[in-house]
Enzyme design. Structure first.
Site, short mmCIF file in Angstrom:
data_model
loop_
_atom_site.label_atom_id
_atom_site.label_comp_id
_atom_site.label_asym_id
_atom_site.label_seq_id
_atom_site.Cartn_x
_atom_site.Cartn_y
_atom_site.Cartn_z
N CYS A 195 5.83 -5.06 -14.06
CA CYS A 195 4.97 -6.23 -13.90
C CYS A 195 4.02 -6.39 -15.09
CB CYS A 195 4.21 -6.16 -12.57
SG CYS A 195 2.59 -5.41 -12.64
N HIS A 249 3.18 -3.28 -1.43
CA HIS A 249 4.32 -2.54 -1.97
C HIS A 249 5.66 -3.03 -1.44
CE1 HIS A 249 0.74 0.09 -1.51
NE2 HIS A 249 0.95 0.27 -2.80
N THR A 269 8.18 -1.71 -10.19
CA THR A 269 7.33 -2.55 -11.04
C THR A 269 6.20 -1.78 -11.73
OG1 THR A 269 5.82 -3.12 -9.22
CG2 THR A 269 7.73 -4.57 -9.57
N CYS A 306 3.66 -8.04 -2.91
CA CYS A 306 3.43 -8.69 -4.20
C CYS A 306 4.63 -9.55 -4.57
CB CYS A 306 3.19 -7.64 -5.27
SG CYS A 306 3.08 -8.34 -6.94
N GLU A 348 7.17 1.26 -2.62
CA GLU A 348 7.90 0.14 -3.23
C GLU A 348 9.39 0.45 -3.33
OE1 GLU A 348 8.40 -2.12 -7.49
OE2 GLU A 348 6.42 -1.29 -7.03
N CYS A 403 -4.98 -6.45 -10.32
CA CYS A 403 -3.99 -7.44 -10.74
C CYS A 403 -3.93 -8.54 -9.68
CB CYS A 403 -2.62 -6.78 -10.89
SG CYS A 403 -1.97 -6.10 -9.34
#
Length: 319
Positions: A202, A81, A172, A103, A133, A18
């Site tokens: 996400c 993360h 996410t 991110c 995360e 991604c």
């Protein structure tokens, strides 16, 4: 001459990296180019062992805590993360040059949690305990400000300060369907709860899960290319199983394939987690091609054109 059995392969698209993962890996490689080795990285930059080992070979050194960094003259990169707020503070105290590769979609969740807290709302976080995360998001606010919710059962027993002044954010990389069920349960119990304007799952997580849902019911087996510690890769395997695929496996390298399980299949789908590089998909495809006569078809369910620029610390360095 041995005749290979025929195997129809459906390649899920989108799959693999991604935009947030590309940005994080590029950040490490750009820092190595600018500052030379070693470049320290707090936690695995992304959850993929192949990626981590490749970056190690180029001069990246991975640590779990900043006190493991012996040379403060070299940069330290925070993983995709995200990190608790205490980590940048610690870095500044030690005069460490920190590069934040969190991110942007994780940072969005951080900002949402901060805004809810600023407005006096108690924050609930839907996520998995211990995931980096989740640790990073909880660490954006003072201790005790965020309640972690992992299951629908948790919601039934939640003790909140004021049920009319609540908010929620989510990790996410969760299952889209599980999260939808969790949010529905939250809103049933707490009708006044405030959520994000746009969901926190996400785009890449959503797209990869939707692609798996399309192919899982129509193949004999499905392989998710990814590491066992990758949340989004694990969710892809679960989605495949729930969508009717009787044989779903999470595999990092071709050497990890349990070939006896695939001996009698005639159709196979392959996808890859958001932190898995395409070279690993190709490696596994090549291994199947040695054993089967492949007919490959790509099944596309979404087009992704998302791009995130390098962290600002590196953009400044390249000006």
């Amino acid at each position: 001459m041995t005749v290979k059995p025929k195997l129809n392969v459906l390649l899920c698209a989108p799959r693999g990296f991604c935009a947030g993962v590309v940005r994080a890996i590029d950040a490490v490689e750009e820092a190595l180019r600018i500052y030379g080795a070693p470049v320290y990285v707090r936690h695995e930059i992304v959850h993929n062992k192949y990626v981590v080992e490749t970056l190690k070979s180029k001069g990246a050194v991975f640590v779990e805590e900043l006190d493991e960094v012996p040379d403060t003259s070299q940069p330290v990169i925070f993983s995709a993360h995200g990190v608790p707020k205490s980590i940048p503070v610690e870095a500044a105290t030690r005069n460490i040059f920190a590069i934040d590769a969190t991110c942007p979609l994780v940072t969005k969740v951080h900002r949402e949690a901060e805004l809810h807290h600023k407005r006096g709302r108690q924050v609930l976080l839907v996520g998995h305990a211990g995931h980096p995360e989740v640790v990073g998001t909880i660490g954006q606010l003072p201790a005790g400000s965020i309640l972690l919710v992992q299951t629908i059962e948790d919601i039934a027993s939640l003790q909140v300060e004021d049920e009319h002044n609540l908010s929620y954010v989510t990790q996410t990389t969760l299952s889209v369907d599980d999260t939808r069920s969790m949010v529905e349960a939250l809103t049933r119990r707490f009708p006044d709860i405030v959520g994000p304007h746009r969901e926190d799952i996400c785009y890449a997580t959503t797209n990869r899960q939707e692609a798996v849902k399309q192919v899982a019911p129509i193949v004999d087996a499905l392989i998710v290319v990814g590491s066992s510690n990758s949340s989004n890769s694990q969710r892809l395997k679960e989605v495949a199983e729930r969508s009717g695929c009787k044989l779903a496996r999470l595999v990092l390298r071709a050497e990890d394939v349990e070939w006896e399980l695939f001996a009698n299949i005639s159709s196979l789908a392959i996808t890859a987690g958001a932190s898995a590089p395409e070279i690993l998909v190709e490696e596994i495809m090549d291994a199947f091609a040695e054993r089967f006569d492949l007919h490959v078809e790509e099944v596309s369910t979404a087009n992704e054109g998302v791009f995130f620029p390098l962290p600002r610390e590196l953009r400044r360095a390249t000006v």
